[in-house]
Design a protein around this motif. Structure first.
Motif, PDB file in Angstrom:
ATOM      1  N   HIS A 118       0.824  -1.207   0.000  1.00 12.94           N
ATOM      2  CA  HIS A 118       0.000   0.000   0.000  1.00 12.94           C
ATOM      3  C   HIS A 118       0.860   1.260   0.000  1.00 12.94           C
ATOM      4  CE1 HIS A 118       1.017  -0.620   4.223  1.00 12.94           C
ATOM      5  NE2 HIS A 118       0.727   0.669   4.429  1.00 12.94           N
ATOM      6  N   ARG A 119       0.193   2.388  -0.219  1.00 17.47           N
ATOM      7  CA  ARG A 119       0.834   3.698  -0.105  1.00 17.47           C
ATOM      8  C   ARG A 119      -0.192   4.692   0.415  1.00 17.47           C
ATOM      9  NH1 ARG A 119      -0.877   7.056  -4.378  1.00 17.47           N
ATOM     10  NH2 ARG A 119      -1.613   5.870  -6.186  1.00 17.47           N
ATOM     11  N   TYR A 140       5.254   2.186 -11.792  1.00 17.09           N
ATOM     12  CA  TYR A 140       4.795   1.133 -10.892  1.00 17.09           C
ATOM     13  C   TYR A 140       5.860   0.966  -9.801  1.00 17.09           C
ATOM     14  CZ  TYR A 140       8.006  -1.621 -13.745  1.00 17.09           C
ATOM     15  OH  TYR A 140       9.112  -2.081 -14.386  1.00 17.09           O
ATOM     16  N   PRO A 186       5.143   3.057  -2.123  1.00 19.30           N
ATOM     17  CA  PRO A 186       4.494   1.800  -1.781  1.00 19.30           C
ATOM     18  C   PRO A 186       5.375   0.978  -0.840  1.00 19.30           C
ATOM     19  CG  PRO A 186       4.579   2.124  -4.157  1.00 19.30           C
ATOM     20  CD  PRO A 186       5.431   3.168  -3.535  1.00 19.30           C
ATOM     21  N   PHE A 205      -4.026   3.530  -0.584  1.00 19.37           N
ATOM     22  CA  PHE A 205      -4.128   2.922  -1.911  1.00 19.37           C
ATOM     23  C   PHE A 205      -3.514   1.533  -1.847  1.00 19.37           C
ATOM     24  CE2 PHE A 205      -4.542   7.385  -2.718  1.00 19.37           C
ATOM     25  CZ  PHE A 205      -5.402   7.474  -3.798  1.00 19.37           C
ATOM     26  N   LEU A 206      -4.248   0.522  -2.293  1.00 19.57           N
ATOM     27  CA  LEU A 206      -3.818  -0.874  -2.214  1.00 19.57           C
ATOM     28  C   LEU A 206      -3.382  -1.393  -3.583  1.00 19.57           C
ATOM     29  CD1 LEU A 206      -6.733  -2.129   0.039  1.00 19.57           C
ATOM     30  CD2 LEU A 206      -4.386  -1.697   0.742  1.00 19.57           C
ATOM     31  N   TYR A 207      -2.330  -2.218  -3.561  1.00 18.03           N
ATOM     32  CA  TYR A 207      -1.778  -2.836  -4.767  1.00 18.03           C
ATOM     33  C   TYR A 207      -1.979  -4.344  -4.690  1.00 18.03           C
ATOM     34  CZ  TYR A 207       0.784   1.557  -5.502  1.00 18.03           C
ATOM     35  OH  TYR A 207       1.119   2.878  -5.705  1.00 18.03           O
ATOM     36  N   ASP A 208      -2.233  -4.952  -5.852  1.00 16.53           N
ATOM     37  CA  ASP A 208      -2.317  -6.417  -5.915  1.00 16.53           C
ATOM     38  C   ASP A 208      -0.929  -7.042  -5.868  1.00 16.53           C
ATOM     39  OD1 ASP A 208      -5.092  -6.285  -6.152  1.00 16.53           O
ATOM     40  OD2 ASP A 208      -5.015  -6.246  -8.345  1.00 16.53           O
ATOM     41  N   HIS A 266       0.886   2.546 -10.450  1.00 18.68           N
ATOM     42  CA  HIS A 266       0.363   3.398  -9.364  1.00 18.68           C
ATOM     43  C   HIS A 266      -1.058   3.859  -9.671  1.00 18.68           C
ATOM     44  CE1 HIS A 266       4.192   3.410  -7.361  1.00 18.68           C
ATOM     45  NE2 HIS A 266       4.803   3.958  -8.396  1.00 18.68           N
ATOM     46  N   ALA A 295      -3.730   1.406  -8.544  1.00 19.66           N
ATOM     47  CA  ALA A 295      -3.904   1.097  -7.116  1.00 19.66           C
ATOM     48  C   ALA A 295      -5.301   1.541  -6.687  1.00 19.66           C
ATOM     49  CB  ALA A 295      -2.833   1.787  -6.290  1.00 19.66           C
ATOM     50  N   LYS A 296      -5.928   0.752  -5.820  1.00 21.21           N
ATOM     51  CA  LYS A 296      -7.314   1.004  -5.426  1.00 21.21           C
ATOM     52  C   LYS A 296      -7.373   1.788  -4.120  1.00 21.21           C
ATOM     53  CE  LYS A 296      -8.329  -3.453  -7.388  1.00 21.21           C
ATOM     54  NZ  LYS A 296      -7.069  -4.124  -7.186  1.00 21.21           N
TER      55      LYS A 296
END
Length: 196
Positions: free
Chosen positions: A90-91, A116, A138, A164-167, A173, A176-177
């Motif tokens: 995450h970030r 990314y 991140p 913000f979440l990364y898979d 970037h 990211a959700k």
């Protein structure tokens, strides 16, 4: 000015109706807030709510927070990660400082300067060490010990955090959700409704 008896009776009826409504309201159940405020100066951490919030191998306590405690500039978390457990990648756009209270682990730190996160740096962390995360970089913290929990005290600026979440580390970037409010703030700050 002389008032007729019907005006005096109407005034008394209004007063009686108001008194009746006030008395009836005192018997209605009052809903408990889903996020009760705790403005006490001294708090017992062992009495505070701890939860995994659906993240396997992880537990979180907001020790001093914006929503439940009225903090405006910083927020303090106590997080425990079981052996082999990890935080999500995450970030966030706030400053973050970790103090390792117990155990050892690895900080995985990506870059915000590329499209990314890229191959993350692997930085060992250990009891009594501290580390800070650059804004918007991140990162992920994992417990690399096979026997002992990793416990950290986390201080963030500008709460509540927009996360913000990364898979994975190759996710751009821009993909990211955003998760806001984050899982431990959901009871205190409902998610905004989509308007169509």
């Amino acid at each position: 000015m002389v008032r007729g008896p019907h005006f005096a009776g109407a005034g008394r009826a209004l007063l009686l109706a108001a008194a009746f409504l006030a008395a009836a309201a005192s018997f209605l159940p009052v809903a408990e807030p889903s996020c009760p405020r705790d403005d006490s100066v001294v708090k017992d951490i062992s009495q505070m709510q701890q939860s995994s919030y659906g993240i396997d191998g992880f537990s979180h306590i907001t020790v001093a927070g914006a929503l439940a405690h009225g903090m405006k500039e910083v927020e303090v978390w106590l997080q425990t990660i079981v052996p082999g457990g990890r935080t999500p990648i995450h970030r966030h756009s706030c400053e973050e400082v970790f103090v390792v209270l117990k155990g050892k682990g690895t900080l995985l730190l990506g870059s915000s300067t590329l499209k990314y996160p890229g191959q993350p740096q692997e930085i060992p962390v250990f009891q009594n060490s501290t580390f800070s995360i650059p804004v918007n970089d991140p990162h992920q913290v994992l417990n690399s010990d096979k026997h002992e929990d990793l416990q950290v005290l986390v201080i963030i600026s500008r709460p509540p955090a927009k996360i913000f979440l990364y898979d994975d580390w190759s996710m751009p970037h821009t993909a990211a959700k955003l998760k806001f409010p984050f899982v431990w703030d959901e009871d205190c700050l409902p998610a905004p409704k989509d308007e169509l």
